[in-house]
Design a protein around this motif. Structure first.
Motif, PDB file in Angstrom:
ATOM      1  N   PHE A 203      60.646  82.370  82.925  1.00 12.56           N
ATOM      2  CA  PHE A 203      61.597  81.333  82.512  1.00 12.56           C
ATOM      3  C   PHE A 203      63.008  81.671  82.992  1.00 12.56           C
ATOM      4  O   PHE A 203      63.724  80.811  83.488  1.00 12.56           O
ATOM      5  N   LYS A 204      63.399  82.944  82.846  1.00  9.12           N
ATOM      6  CA  LYS A 204      64.731  83.348  83.300  1.00  9.12           C
ATOM      7  C   LYS A 204      64.890  83.086  84.788  1.00  9.12           C
ATOM      8  O   LYS A 204      65.915  82.565  85.239  1.00  9.12           O
ATOM      9  N   VAL A 205      63.861  83.462  85.572  1.00 11.68           N
ATOM     10  CA  VAL A 205      63.920  83.283  87.022  1.00 11.68           C
ATOM     11  C   VAL A 205      64.094  81.801  87.355  1.00 11.68           C
ATOM     12  O   VAL A 205      64.912  81.430  88.199  1.00 11.68           O
ATOM     13  N   ILE A 206      63.347  80.937  86.657  1.00  9.26           N
ATOM     14  CA  ILE A 206      63.426  79.498  86.963  1.00  9.26           C
ATOM     15  C   ILE A 206      64.771  78.910  86.527  1.00  9.26           C
ATOM     16  O   ILE A 206      65.394  78.154  87.266  1.00  9.26           O
ATOM     17  N   PHE A 207      65.247  79.297  85.333  1.00 12.29           N
ATOM     18  CA  PHE A 207      66.500  78.714  84.840  1.00 12.29           C
ATOM     19  C   PHE A 207      67.698  79.139  85.690  1.00 12.29           C
ATOM     20  O   PHE A 207      68.656  78.394  85.822  1.00 12.29           O
ATOM     21  N   TYR A 208      67.645  80.348  86.227  1.00 12.23           N
ATOM     22  CA  TYR A 208      68.793  80.816  87.020  1.00 12.23           C
ATOM     23  C   TYR A 208      68.780  80.244  88.440  1.00 12.23           C
ATOM     24  O   TYR A 208      69.826  80.155  89.079  1.00 12.23           O
ATOM     25  N   MET A 209      67.612  79.843  88.908  1.00 15.73           N
ATOM     26  CA  MET A 209      67.459  79.470  90.323  1.00 15.73           C
ATOM     27  C   MET A 209      68.497  78.476  90.856  1.00 15.73           C
ATOM     28  O   MET A 209      69.062  78.729  91.921  1.00 15.73           O
ATOM     29  N   PRO A 210      68.773  77.344  90.169  1.00 14.49           N
ATOM     30  CA  PRO A 210      69.714  76.391  90.767  1.00 14.49           C
ATOM     31  C   PRO A 210      71.056  77.023  91.112  1.00 14.49           C
ATOM     32  O   PRO A 210      71.744  76.578  92.024  1.00 14.49           O
ATOM     33  N   ASN A 211      71.426  78.092  90.385  1.00 15.48           N
ATOM     34  CA  ASN A 211      72.721  78.723  90.613  1.00 15.48           C
ATOM     35  C   ASN A 211      72.858  79.340  92.003  1.00 15.48           C
ATOM     36  O   ASN A 211      73.952  79.497  92.525  1.00 15.48           O
ATOM     37  N   ILE A 212      71.729  79.703  92.588  1.00 13.64           N
ATOM     38  CA  ILE A 212      71.784  80.421  93.861  1.00 13.64           C
ATOM     39  C   ILE A 212      71.686  79.468  95.056  1.00 13.64           C
ATOM     40  O   ILE A 212      71.965  79.840  96.187  1.00 13.64           O
ATOM     41  N   ILE A 213      71.325  78.215  94.791  1.00 13.27           N
ATOM     42  CA  ILE A 213      71.176  77.246  95.875  1.00 13.27           C
ATOM     43  C   ILE A 213      72.545  76.672  96.258  1.00 13.27           C
ATOM     44  O   ILE A 213      73.381  76.401  95.394  1.00 13.27           O
TER      45      ILE A 213
ATOM     46  N   TRP B 284      73.666  72.055  84.887  1.00 12.71           N
ATOM     47  CA  TRP B 284      72.326  72.398  85.358  1.00 12.71           C
ATOM     48  C   TRP B 284      72.353  73.651  86.247  1.00 12.71           C
ATOM     49  O   TRP B 284      71.455  74.484  86.200  1.00 12.71           O
TER      50      TRP B 284
ATOM     51  N   TYR C 248      72.870  81.078  84.388  1.00 15.10           N
ATOM     52  CA  TYR C 248      73.782  82.205  84.573  1.00 15.10           C
ATOM     53  C   TYR C 248      74.380  82.634  83.239  1.00 15.10           C
ATOM     54  O   TYR C 248      74.343  83.817  82.869  1.00 15.10           O
TER      55      TYR C 248
ATOM     56  N   TYR D 202      65.434  84.423  97.130  1.00 12.40           N
ATOM     57  CA  TYR D 202      65.415  84.428  95.670  1.00 12.40           C
ATOM     58  C   TYR D 202      64.072  84.868  95.116  1.00 12.40           C
ATOM     59  O   TYR D 202      64.015  85.705  94.223  1.00 12.40           O
TER      60      TYR D 202
ATOM     61  N   ILE E   6      68.675  88.958  89.047  1.00 15.34           N
ATOM     62  CA  ILE E   6      68.940  88.723  87.630  1.00 15.34           C
ATOM     63  C   ILE E   6      69.492  89.990  86.971  1.00 15.34           C
ATOM     64  O   ILE E   6      70.439  89.928  86.182  1.00 15.34           O
TER      65      ILE E   6
END
Lengths: 331, 290
Positions: free
Chosen positions: A117-127, A181, A186, B272, B280
Motif C-alpha cells: 500500500f505504501k509503495v502504491i500511495f507514494y507512486m504518483p509523487n515520483i511521476i 493525489w 509522501y 520505481y 520509501i
C-alpha cells in the motif's frame, strides 16, 4: 572527550575543510547567489523586452515595479488562487495521511500488506508532474474523456457530458485534487517515520494504564508528532507557493485565470507578451520574502536543540571556570 | 512473556472488529485504485484506436492499435528519442555532480575542524528551502548574457551546489564515519584527497545511492528551468516535450497522446518498482532529523 580527540587530530587539517568546500562555494556564488542578487536588482530597473539585457535603475520612484505588481488585479488573483488551491489540497492531504499513519502504526490491529500500500500511495509523487497534468487533462476532456465516459455511459450518474474545463470551481478542485493525489503518500511516509521515532516506552506505559487505540493516538501520538507536523506544514506551504507545473500545463492558468498561481503569473510576465523582466523580478522577490519567512520558521524548528543546549552549558562551564581561575589568582 | 497479556483483548474478536477490518481494507483498496487507475487508463488507451476511445474512453481491455498510434505519434514534430537523450544527459550529469560534490562538502563539515564550519552549516540550512523558481529571472538573464541558454551544461553545473543533499549527507555521515579509520589512513601516509575518495566515499555508498535516486528523478521531472533556458527544439528535455502534447498538433489523436505519456513515464516506472524499497526508506529518512 570525543570532541577533544578530534580537535587534536584536525588542527593541522583545517585547510582541507576549506579546500573541500571550494566547488560548492564557487558554484553556489555563481549560479545561485549571483542570480538572486541579479533578480533583486532587476526589480528596481526598467528591464523589459525579449532578451533585453540592458537596463537602468528606475529614476524617481524606485519601488514603481513593486507598486504596480501589488496593484495588479491579475497578481492579486494569482496569490489568492495559490492560497485557496493550497488549502484545498493540504487539509484533505494531512487528514488522510494522519488516518493512514494511525492505521499503519497501530500495534493492536495491524494492517497486512502495508508495504505494498505504501509503495502504491507514494507512486504518483515520483511521476513527472508535467505528465500528470497532461494525463488529467486527457482524463477530464470533453465530451468523450474517461471521466465523462464513467459518469455518463458507465455509471449513468449524469445525463450528458460535463465540460470540466469551463467551470472555474471544477478547475480549481481538479488542480487541488492532483496536488493532493501526488502528495498524500509522501506526507504519510514522513508522518509514519515520525511516529516510529517516538519512544516505545511511552506506548508501553499507556498500554499498562489501559488506554485504547483512539486515546493513544490523540493523547500520545499527536502531541509527540508536533515538530514533524509543523515540518510537513511548512515544507508543503513552500512547495504550494511555487506550484507551477500542474496549473500551467493542466489549463494554462484558466479558465478566466481561476487556476493561475503566483508562479504561473511570474512566468507569464517574464517569458511571454511584453517580457516584463522587471515586474516579474519584483513579483519573484515578494514570493522570495514570504518563502524566506517560512524557511526561517522551519530553520528554527529543525535546529539542533540538544546541541544548542549543550553549547550553552559548556559556555556556562567555561565562564564558571574562568571566574574560579580569576578568583584564585586574586587570592 | 508479558506481551501475551496485553494481546489478550485481541482474541475477543466480535463482529465490530471484523466490520472495522473490512472497512479498513475496502478504503485502502479504494485509495490504491485511485493511485493506479489513471496510469492503467493511460497505458490501455495507448493501445486503442481513436474511434474506440471516442465511444468509450474507459476500458480495461487493451486494443490492437499500438502500431497505428505509434505512427501518428512519431509522424508529428515530436522527437521522443531526442527528448530521452537530452533528459538522460542532464539527469545523469546533475546526479553525479550533486552527489559527488555534496558528499565532499559534507565530508569537509564532518571530518575537519575549521573556523567557519558552524556558520557554513547554518547557511546551508538557511538556504535549504529556497526554490530555484524565485530567482529564475536573474538566472535567465545571467545565462543569456554569458551565452549559456540552449546548452544542457547550464542545467548540469548548478547541481554541484545542492544544499539539501549536503544536509542529508552531513546528517548521515556524522553517525556513520569513524574518525579512527581516517586517522589510521593518515598515519599510513594517505593524502586527504585520497582518504576522501578511497575511504570515505565507499563508506557513504548507501546514503549516496538514496540521494542519487532523488537527484535523478527530480532532475528528470524538472520543468521550470529547462522551459526558460531551452528554446531550441533539439535541446528539449522530456517534460518540455510532454507539455507539447496538449497543443494543437495532437488535437483529437488521444491514442497517440496516451502513448506519448506512457513513453515518458516508462523509465520512472521501471526505476520505481525496482527501487521502491530504498526510495520509501529514503523519504522516511529525509523527513525527520536524526
Amino acid at each position: 572527550m570525543k570532541s577533544a580527540q578530534s580537535r587534536i587530530k584536525s588542527i593541522s587539517n583545517a585547510k582541507y575543510g576549506y579546500l573541500f568546500i571550494i566547488p560548492f562555494v564557487l558554484v553556489y556564488l555563481i549560479f545561485h547567489f549571483y542570480p538572486t542578487i541579479y533578480t533583486t536588482v532587476l526589480g528596481f530597473t526598467d528591464c523589459k523586452g525579449l532578451n533585453n539585457t540592458e537596463w537602468n535603475l528606475l529614476k524617481g520612484n524606485i519601488f514603481a515595479n513593486y507598486q504596480s505588481i501589488l496593484q495588479n488585479k491579475s497578481f492579486q488573483t494569482a496569490v489568492k488562487n495559490t492560497i485557496v488551491i493550497w488549502i484545498m489540497n493540504f487539509i484533505p492531504q494531512i487528514t488522510l495521511a494522519m488516518l493512514l499513519t494511525a492505521w499503519f502504526t497501530a500495534r493492536r490491529i495491524t494492517v497486512k500488506g502495508q508495504g505494498i500500500f505504501k509503495v502504491i500511495f507514494y507512486m504518483p509523487n515520483i511521476i513527472t508532474a508535467a505528465t500528470i497534468a497532461i494525463l488529467f487533462h486527457a482524463l477530464f476532456s470533453y465530451p468523450t474523456g474517461p471521466v465523462n465516459d464513467l459518469l455518463t455511459k458507465r455509471l449513468g450518474i449524469l445525463e450528458g457530458s460535463y465540460n470540466f474545463f469551463i467551470s472555474k470551481t471544477a478547475s480549481k478542485i481538479i488542480v487541488a485534487f492532483i496536488q493532493f493525489w501526488t502528495w498524500y503518500g509522501y506526507t504519510m511516509i514522513i508522518l509514519i517515520s515520525g511516529v516510529l521515532g517516538i519512544n516505545p516506552d511511552i506506548y508501553e506505559a499507556a498500554d499498562i494504564d489501559g488506554a485504547n487505540g483512539v486515546q493513544i493516538f490523540f493523547r500520545i501520538t499527536i502531541p509527540n508528532l508536533k515538530t514533524v507536523l509543523l515540518f510537513t506544514l511548512v515544507t508543503s506551504l513552500i512547495g504550494g507557493l511555487n506550484m507551477f507545473d500542474i496549473p500551467k500545463l493542466y489549463l494554462n492558468g484558466g479558465p478566466d485565470n481561476s487556476t493561475k498561481t503566483a508562479s504561473v503569473f511570474i512566468y507569464e510576465q517574464a517569458f511571454s507578451g511584453k517580457y516584463l523582466y522587471n515586474r516579474a523580478s519584483a513579483a519573484s522577490m515578494l514570493m522570495f520574502i514570504v518563502i524566506a519567512i517560512c524557511s526561517a520558521i522551519l530553520f528554527y524548528l529543525m535546529r539542533d536543540k540538544d546541541a544548542a543546549a549543550l553549547a550553552k552549558l559548556k559556555k556556562q562551564e567555561r565562564k564558571a571556570a574562568a571566574q574560579r581561575a580569576k578568583s584564585q589568582s586574586w587570592r | 512473556m508479558a506481551k501475551t497479556n496485553y494481546d489478550e483483548p485481541k482474541s475477543a474478536k466480535g463482529p465490530l472488529f471484523y466490520g472495522y477490518k473490512v472497512f479498513q481494507y475496502v478504503f485502502l483498496i479504494f485509495l490504491a485504485v485511485m493511485s493506479l487507475l489513471p496510469f492503467v487508463i493511460m497505458i490501455i488507451n495507448a493501445t486503442r484506436s481513436r474511434s474506440q476511445i471516442e465511444s468509450h474512453a474507459i476500458s480495461l481491455i487493451p486494443g490492437t492499435n499500438l502500431a497505428t498510434n505509434w505512427k501518428v505519434f512519431t509522424g508529428k514534430s515530436f522527437n521522443v528519442t531526442t527528448g530521452f537523450i537530452n533528459s538522460f544527459i542532464v539527469s545523469t550529469g546533475a546526479t553525479i555532480c550533486s552527489v559527488y560534490f555534496s558528499t565532499m562538502t559534507a565530508f569537509a563539515i564532518v571530518a575537519y575542524d575549521w573556523k567557519f564550519k558552524k556558520a557554513f552549516f547554518a547557511f546551508i540550512m538557511a538556504v535549504l528551502m529556497i526554490p530555484p523558481q524565485v530567482t529564475s529571472i536573474g538566472m535567465y538573464q545571467f545565462m543569456y548574457s554569458i551565452g549559456m541558454t540552449n546548452k544542457l551544461f547550464a542545467l548540469i553545473v548548478p547541481a554541484v551546489a545542492a544544499p539539501s543533499t549536503v544536509f542529508f549527507m552531513r546528517q548521515y555521515m556524522s553517525g556513520a564515519l569513524p574518525m579512527e579509520i581516517l586517522q589510521s589512513a593518515r598515519i599510513d601516509g594517505a593524502g586527504e584527497f585520497r582518504i576522501f575518495n578511497q575511504i570515505a566515499l565507499p563508506m557513504m555508498k548507501p546514503a549516496m545511492a538514496t540521494q542519487a535516486i532523488f537527484a535523478f528523478v527530480s532532475s528528470w521531472n524538472n520543468l521550470f528551468l529547462p522551459l526558460i533556458l531551452l528554446t531550441d527544439k533539439k535541446k528539449f528535455t522530456m517534460p518540455i516535450m510532454v507539455s507539447q502534447l496538449n497543443g494543437d498538433i495532437y488535437k483529437t489523436e488521444y491514442g497517440a497522446v496516451y502513448l506519448g505519456l506512457t513513453l515518458t513515464v516508462l523509465p520512472l516506472f521501471v526505476i520505481y518498482f525496482l527501487l521502491s524499497k530504498y526510495i520509501i526508506a529514503g523519504v522516511a529518512l529525509g523527513g525527520v532529523k536524526e
